[in-house]
Design a protein around this motif. Structure first.
Motif, mmCIF file in Angstrom:
data_model
loop_
_atom_site.group_PDB
_atom_site.id
_atom_site.type_symbol
_atom_site.label_atom_id
_atom_site.label_comp_id
_atom_site.label_asym_id
_atom_site.label_seq_id
_atom_site.Cartn_x
_atom_site.Cartn_y
_atom_site.Cartn_z
ATOM 1 N N GLN A 9 34.157 50.424 74.587
ATOM 2 C CA GLN A 9 34.062 49.411 73.533
ATOM 3 C C GLN A 9 33.264 49.961 72.355
ATOM 4 O O GLN A 9 32.499 50.891 72.528
ATOM 5 C CB GLN A 9 33.319 48.180 74.070
ATOM 6 N N PRO A 10 33.429 49.338 71.174
ATOM 7 C CA PRO A 10 32.566 49.751 70.060
ATOM 8 C C PRO A 10 31.104 49.505 70.436
ATOM 9 O O PRO A 10 30.806 48.542 71.143
ATOM 10 C CB PRO A 10 32.973 48.831 68.903
ATOM 11 N N LEU A 11 30.203 50.353 69.961
ATOM 12 C CA LEU A 11 28.778 50.147 70.243
ATOM 13 C C LEU A 11 28.320 48.860 69.559
ATOM 14 O O LEU A 11 28.818 48.509 68.494
ATOM 15 C CB LEU A 11 27.952 51.316 69.702
ATOM 16 N N PRO A 12 27.349 48.164 70.160
ATOM 17 C CA PRO A 12 26.814 46.975 69.485
ATOM 18 C C PRO A 12 26.061 47.373 68.213
ATOM 19 O O PRO A 12 25.525 48.482 68.129
ATOM 20 C CB PRO A 12 25.857 46.382 70.515
ATOM 21 N N VAL A 13 26.039 46.458 67.248
ATOM 22 C CA VAL A 13 25.276 46.672 66.011
ATOM 23 C C VAL A 13 23.793 46.584 66.363
ATOM 24 O O VAL A 13 23.376 45.647 67.044
ATOM 25 C CB VAL A 13 25.660 45.604 64.964
ATOM 26 N N THR A 14 22.990 47.538 65.930
ATOM 27 C CA THR A 14 21.553 47.492 66.256
ATOM 28 C C THR A 14 20.802 46.671 65.201
ATOM 29 O O THR A 14 21.156 46.688 64.022
ATOM 30 C CB THR A 14 20.941 48.901 66.366
ATOM 31 N N PRO A 15 19.763 45.940 65.643
ATOM 32 C CA PRO A 15 19.059 45.061 64.698
ATOM 33 C C PRO A 15 18.282 45.817 63.617
ATOM 34 O O PRO A 15 17.753 46.898 63.872
ATOM 35 C CB PRO A 15 18.092 44.273 65.587
ATOM 36 N N ILE A 16 18.238 45.205 62.441
ATOM 37 C CA ILE A 16 17.315 45.649 61.387
ATOM 38 C C ILE A 16 16.262 44.558 61.263
ATOM 39 O O ILE A 16 16.594 43.408 60.999
ATOM 40 C CB ILE A 16 18.040 45.857 60.038
ATOM 41 N N MET A 17 15.008 44.915 61.520
ATOM 42 C CA MET A 17 13.948 43.904 61.477
ATOM 43 C C MET A 17 12.885 44.276 60.454
ATOM 44 O O MET A 17 12.615 45.456 60.222
ATOM 45 C CB MET A 17 13.334 43.720 62.869
ATOM 46 N N ASN A 26 5.270 48.559 48.951
ATOM 47 C CA ASN A 26 6.632 48.724 49.441
ATOM 48 C C ASN A 26 6.832 47.762 50.610
ATOM 49 O O ASN A 26 5.882 47.454 51.337
ATOM 50 C CB ASN A 26 6.850 50.157 49.921
ATOM 51 N N ALA A 27 8.083 47.313 50.770
ATOM 52 C CA ALA A 27 8.410 46.470 51.928
ATOM 53 C C ALA A 27 9.239 47.308 52.898
ATOM 54 O O ALA A 27 10.101 48.089 52.479
ATOM 55 C CB ALA A 27 9.191 45.242 51.478
ATOM 56 N N PHE A 28 8.946 47.135 54.199
ATOM 57 C CA PHE A 28 9.570 47.991 55.210
ATOM 58 C C PHE A 28 10.439 47.205 56.187
ATOM 59 O O PHE A 28 10.073 46.111 56.612
ATOM 60 C CB PHE A 28 8.484 48.720 56.026
ATOM 61 N N TRP A 29 11.561 47.836 56.526
ATOM 62 C CA TRP A 29 12.419 47.345 57.609
ATOM 63 C C TRP A 29 12.641 48.513 58.569
ATOM 64 O O TRP A 29 12.503 49.677 58.186
ATOM 65 C CB TRP A 29 13.772 46.899 57.071
ATOM 66 N N ILE A 30 12.992 48.170 59.795
ATOM 67 C CA ILE A 30 13.260 49.226 60.765
ATOM 68 C C ILE A 30 14.575 48.927 61.480
ATOM 69 O O ILE A 30 14.836 47.782 61.865
ATOM 70 C CB ILE A 30 12.069 49.379 61.741
ATOM 71 N N LYS A 31 15.432 49.940 61.567
ATOM 72 C CA LYS A 31 16.707 49.779 62.299
ATOM 73 C C LYS A 31 16.514 50.326 63.695
ATOM 74 O O LYS A 31 16.160 51.488 63.876
ATOM 75 C CB LYS A 31 17.846 50.506 61.576
ATOM 76 N N ARG A 32 16.738 49.466 64.691
ATOM 77 C CA ARG A 32 16.336 49.760 66.062
ATOM 78 C C ARG A 32 17.446 50.452 66.875
ATOM 79 O O ARG A 32 17.925 49.905 67.860
ATOM 80 C CB ARG A 32 15.876 48.461 66.741
ATOM 81 N N ILE A 162 24.896 50.094 58.362
ATOM 82 C CA ILE A 162 23.737 49.716 57.532
ATOM 83 C C ILE A 162 24.220 48.992 56.274
ATOM 84 O O ILE A 162 23.667 47.949 55.886
ATOM 85 C CB ILE A 162 22.888 50.959 57.170
ATOM 86 N N CYS A 163 25.267 49.509 55.639
ATOM 87 C CA CYS A 163 25.787 48.878 54.406
ATOM 88 C C CYS A 163 26.274 47.461 54.695
ATOM 89 O O CYS A 163 26.032 46.538 53.903
ATOM 90 C CB CYS A 163 26.915 49.717 53.803
ATOM 91 N N ALA A 164 26.945 47.286 55.833
ATOM 92 C CA ALA A 164 27.430 45.939 56.200
ATOM 93 C C ALA A 164 26.250 45.007 56.462
ATOM 94 O O ALA A 164 26.273 43.832 56.056
ATOM 95 C CB ALA A 164 28.331 46.032 57.430
ATOM 96 N N GLN A 165 25.203 45.517 57.096
ATOM 97 C CA GLN A 165 24.023 44.685 57.365
ATOM 98 C C GLN A 165 23.300 44.312 56.071
ATOM 99 O O GLN A 165 22.812 43.189 55.924
ATOM 100 C CB GLN A 165 23.069 45.410 58.323
ATOM 101 N N GLU A 166 23.262 45.244 55.132
ATOM 102 C CA GLU A 166 22.632 44.946 53.828
ATOM 103 C C GLU A 166 23.363 43.789 53.149
ATOM 104 O O GLU A 166 22.733 42.877 52.604
ATOM 105 C CB GLU A 166 22.715 46.164 52.907
ATOM 106 N N ALA A 167 24.690 43.856 53.181
ATOM 107 C CA ALA A 167 25.495 42.807 52.538
ATOM 108 C C ALA A 167 25.189 41.454 53.188
ATOM 109 O O ALA A 167 25.019 40.443 52.496
ATOM 110 C CB ALA A 167 26.976 43.143 52.646
ATOM 111 N N GLN A 168 25.079 41.472 54.514
ATOM 112 C CA GLN A 168 24.798 40.246 55.246
ATOM 113 C C GLN A 168 23.399 39.707 54.951
ATOM 114 O O GLN A 168 23.196 38.501 54.831
ATOM 115 C CB GLN A 168 24.875 40.576 56.730
ATOM 116 N N LEU A 189 24.460 60.444 57.999
ATOM 117 C CA LEU A 189 24.020 59.441 57.022
ATOM 118 C C LEU A 189 24.388 59.885 55.602
ATOM 119 O O LEU A 189 24.903 59.095 54.809
ATOM 120 C CB LEU A 189 22.504 59.223 57.118
ATOM 121 N N VAL A 190 24.149 61.173 55.302
ATOM 122 C CA VAL A 190 24.433 61.668 53.952
ATOM 123 C C VAL A 190 25.949 61.667 53.695
ATOM 124 O O VAL A 190 26.397 61.266 52.618
ATOM 125 C CB VAL A 190 23.802 63.067 53.727
#
Ligand SMILES: *Cc1c(COP(=O)(O)O)cnc(C)c1O
Length: 321
Positions: A9-17, A26-32, A162-168, A189-190
């Motif tokens: 199956q596709p891997l689950p989307v990992t949370p960005i918190m 600066n404000a920080f988020w972390i992708k788990r 990550i781009c899809a999560q940003e949009a959301q 990533l690059v």
């Protein structure tokens, strides 16, 4: 070979918190990515999901790879091979034989570990491959760290995620920081950024071992290999930022400042990080932001895993202040 429901199956989307901490406004988020639900997670699970498909296609009956006693990659490949009911053989440098949780798990998953001097690794791999073939076996070799186009591809997909999560979420990250080792994570990533022609952010790989010249070149080669005929069209040299000023003496080395960061992330945010990869890169990121006087930005840090290495150091993780 047994098929695995999880990797079919596709891997689950990992949370960005969001993180509690701030630094230079600066404000920080972390992708788990450490929470990917297979074998304690991490970037090697994303890579393994791609190698799973390749191994299946190849019809191999033995999986071979390379890695040190602390290798998260070897743990995950040995675990996947065990679940697939495939033989697994790991070549490992003999210079550092301390038994860590990852070393122990590789053995417990039934993989054989063959050690050799680090300068004889390439030859040992070739000899072992030939010996398996002579026995009538079909080995599939995965480069150390899951390096190679399948590994790169897994992080092109993570970039899209990550781009899809940003949009959301309705945010745009100005920076993405992560620990850079063999370079496949950074190359992916690059490439993701280049293919989307999405230039409005910086992806900064914090080197955990290699010096700039070689480390950067390996990432560039991975990008070239992945983009193939599209390389000339998409590649931009300024998209590749590989920082080697925060290696703290080299692979595996750390100091009290890094331990303080590890302590702070665990104690104030509830997030385990290790000293070899993620804690070191997080500390490097904070140094970088300070040195470059970055302020008022939205910053995403990619947690690439290594949780068993956190437990290896549990006894010494404390704040000196
Ligand atoms: C392997 C690893 C990295 C480095 O990833 P590369 O793709 O090899 O650059 C970073 N963090 C952790 C926890 C790892 O296990």
């Amino acid at each position: 070979m047994k098929q695995l429901v999880f990797f079919e199956q596709p891997l689950p989307v990992t949370p960005i918190m969001p993180l509690e901490m701030t630094c230079g406004q600066n404000a920080f988020w972390i992708k788990r990515d450490d929470l990917l639900p297979f074998s304690f997670g991490g970037n090697k699970v994303r890579k393994a999901a791609e190698f799973y498909k390749e191994i299946k296609k190849s019809g191999a009956d033995v999986v071979m790879t390379y890695g040190s006693n602390s290798s998260n990659h070897c743990r995950i490949i040995a675990n996947m091979a065990a679940a697939m009911e495939l033989q697994c053989h790991v070549i490992s440098p003999e210079e550092n034989r301390e038994i860590l949780y990852n070393t122990r798990m590789v053995s417990q998953f039934g993989a054989s570990i063959e050690t050799c001097p680090v300068n004889e690794v390439a030859q040992t791999i070739e000899n072992r491959k030939a010996a398996f073939v002579k026995e009538g076996k079909k080995p599939y070799f995965i480069t150390g760290g899951g390096h190679g186009n399948p590994g790169t591809h897994s992080y092109v997909r993570a970039y899209d995620e990550i781009c899809a999560q940003e949009a959301q979420m309705g945010v745009h990250f100005d920076y993405i920081f992560h620990a850079s080792g063999t370079g496949a994570t950074q190359a992916g990533l690059v490439c993701g950024q280049l293919l989307r022609e999405d230039g409005a952010r910086r992806i900064v790989g914090i080197s955990i071992a290699r010096e700039k010249e070689r480390g950067r070149e390996v990432v560039r080669e991975s990008i070239e290999s992945y983009l193939g005929a599209d390389y000339e069209k998409y590649y931009r040299d300024d998209a590749l930022i590989f920082e080697d000023a925060y290696r703290c003496g080299g692979y595996g080395a750390y100091d009290q400042q890094i331990l303080n960061v590890v302590y702070r992330l665990m104690c104030k945010e509830g997030i385990p990080v290790d000293t070899t990869y993620v804690g070191k890169a997080f500390w490097g990121m904070l140094q970088y932001l300070q040195e470059q006087a970055v302020s008022g930005r939205k910053i995403l840090f990619l947690h690439t895993g290594g949780t068993p290495l956190f437990f290896d150091k549990l006894n010494i993780i404390k704040n000196d202040k």
